[in-house]
Design an enzyme around this catalytic site. Structure first.
Site, PDB file in Angstrom:
ATOM      1  N   GLY A 159       0.845  -1.191   0.000  1.00  0.00           N
ATOM      2  CA  GLY A 159       0.000   0.000   0.000  1.00  0.00           C
ATOM      3  C   GLY A 159       0.878   1.237   0.000  1.00  0.00           C
ATOM      4  O   GLY A 159       2.023   1.201  -0.455  1.00  0.00           O
ATOM      5  N   ARG A 241       1.211  -3.990  12.408  1.00  0.00           N
ATOM      6  CA  ARG A 241       0.500  -4.191  13.663  1.00  0.00           C
ATOM      7  C   ARG A 241       1.126  -5.395  14.360  1.00  0.00           C
ATOM      8  O   ARG A 241       1.517  -6.373  13.714  1.00  0.00           O
ATOM      9  CB  ARG A 241      -1.000  -4.438  13.428  1.00  0.00           C
ATOM     10  N   GLU A 270      -0.024  -3.467  23.779  1.00  0.00           N
ATOM     11  CA  GLU A 270       0.723  -2.227  24.002  1.00  0.00           C
ATOM     12  C   GLU A 270       0.081  -1.436  25.142  1.00  0.00           C
ATOM     13  O   GLU A 270      -1.131  -1.306  25.159  1.00  0.00           O
ATOM     14  CB  GLU A 270       0.754  -1.395  22.711  1.00  0.00           C
ATOM     15  N   HIS A 288       6.089   1.959  19.246  1.00  0.00           N
ATOM     16  CA  HIS A 288       5.051   2.356  18.284  1.00  0.00           C
ATOM     17  C   HIS A 288       5.205   3.836  17.904  1.00  0.00           C
ATOM     18  O   HIS A 288       4.301   4.652  18.124  1.00  0.00           O
ATOM     19  CB  HIS A 288       3.655   2.090  18.845  1.00  0.00           C
ATOM     20  N   ILE A 289       6.343   4.158  17.303  1.00  0.00           N
ATOM     21  CA  ILE A 289       6.653   5.554  16.966  1.00  0.00           C
ATOM     22  C   ILE A 289       6.747   5.777  15.454  1.00  0.00           C
ATOM     23  O   ILE A 289       7.380   6.726  15.001  1.00  0.00           O
ATOM     24  CB  ILE A 289       7.953   6.017  17.655  1.00  0.00           C
TER      25      ILE A 289
END
Length: 334
Positions: A159, A241, A270, A288-289
């Site tokens: 994508g 994910r 998380e 998760h940055i």
């Protein structure tokens, strides 16, 4: 009277200022995630809701929000929202694609390089005083890593973000393989990318990068069986994910040397803690940055505001996720 919007976390000021001209705005100012019971109270009187990917927006939330007409998710993914339930109730759902594409692709490559070249391990070696303690300025066998330039990268999911990763790989003169639900022949020509069945991609790639959304089909897509297909010198990067990877299988693969290493920005739960994983020195971890650049986060805030303002004016929001909802209810708070 202005419609009310509740924002579940403090977002960049640019988005809040845009909204304040058109809405009565309330922001949950705590750094921590809003407690569920407070969220359920707050939604009772709101017309619009701005949510983070860490909040579960489901039937229970919708049942407690009789006036709610639109949910603007401050993320490109929206697996935290029950889209089917929202659509059934005539609630519009939007996301923030495009504006975070480059930032996330940059982080994918940062993890790839950091893992391949032992950047974090080297940093710890210097900071801990171990380098000074050893009393050796340089050694020909220290921190030997894997070359990146000219190697083969396999991108799972082509994508927007997957394509941006491929463009960066092209700059490293890498052979680009990809797997996607559908072939993208125009992109293949543009990036000189090769479509491969998933198993072939795993066997041939030096670096495997995950860039797929979380769906029923992609849950634990990378499991024990597929990790065993990868080269022993391969490195896995996940900026998609956490639940796309079976963590227990990955820990086993890293401990037993099925693959050389991993760079992970996302996790099955998380915030995340896994003592077994954290003990390993062949994995680089970030919290998760992927979209955490000033430009990306401000762009996300602006897009959230643009979606809500368009809806208020009776227009279809620019990045509407559930387009079927248009048949059920026209945009607007009337």
């Amino acid at each position: 009277m202005k419609p009310k919007v509740f924002i579940t976390r403090e977002i960049p000021e640019v988005g809040i200022k845009m909204l304040e001209d058109e809405f009565e705005v309330e922001v949950w100012g705590d750094e921590k995630e809003i407690p569920r019971e407070i969220l359920l109270k707050k939604v009772k009187e709101v017309d619009a809701l701005v949510t983070m990917l860490s909040e579960r927006i489901d039937k229970e939330v919708f049942e407690n929000a009789p006036k709610l007409r639109i949910v603007a998710n401050y993320a490109v993914g929206y697996d935290n929202i029950d889209i089917e339930e929202a659509t059934k109730r005539g609630i519009y759902v939007t996301n923030t694609p495009d504006v975070l594409t480059d930032a996330t692709a940059d982080l994918a490559f940062a993890l790839l390089l950091a893992t391949a070249r032992h950047v974090v391990k080297g940093d710890r070696f210097v900071r801990s005083g171990e380098w000074k303690k050893r009393g050796v300025a340089w050694h020909p066998k220290w921190f030997l890593g894997y070359d990146v330039y000219g190697k083969t990268i396999g991108i799972i999911g082509l994508g927007r973000i997957g394509q941006a990763i491929a463009k960066r790989a092209k700059g490293f003169n890498m052979r680009i393989l990809y797997y996607s639900r559908t072939r993208k022949e125009e992109v293949e020509r543009e990036l000189n990318a090769e479509f491969k069945p998933l198993e072939d991609l795993l066997r041939e790639s030096d670096f495997v990068v995950l860039a797929v959304p979380l769906t029923r089909e992609t849950y634990h897509l990378i499991n024990e069986e597929r990790l065993k297909l990868m080269k022993k010198t391969a490195i896995l990067i996940n900026i998609a994910r956490g639940k796309v990877v079976d963590t227990n299988a990955l820990v086993k693969a890293l401990k037993e040397g099925w693959i050389a290493g991993a760079g992970l920005d996302v996790f099955e739960e998380e915030p995340y803690y896994n003592e077994e994983l954290f003990k390993l020195d062949n994995v680089v971890l970030t919290p998760h940055i992927g979209s955490a650049s000033f430009g990306a986060r401000e762009g996300m805030a602006e897009l959230v505001a643009k979606n809500l303002i368009a809806f208020k004016r009776g227009e279809i929001p620019p990045t509407l996720v559930n387009r079927e909802v248009i048949k059920i209810r026209k945009p607007g708070f009337e």
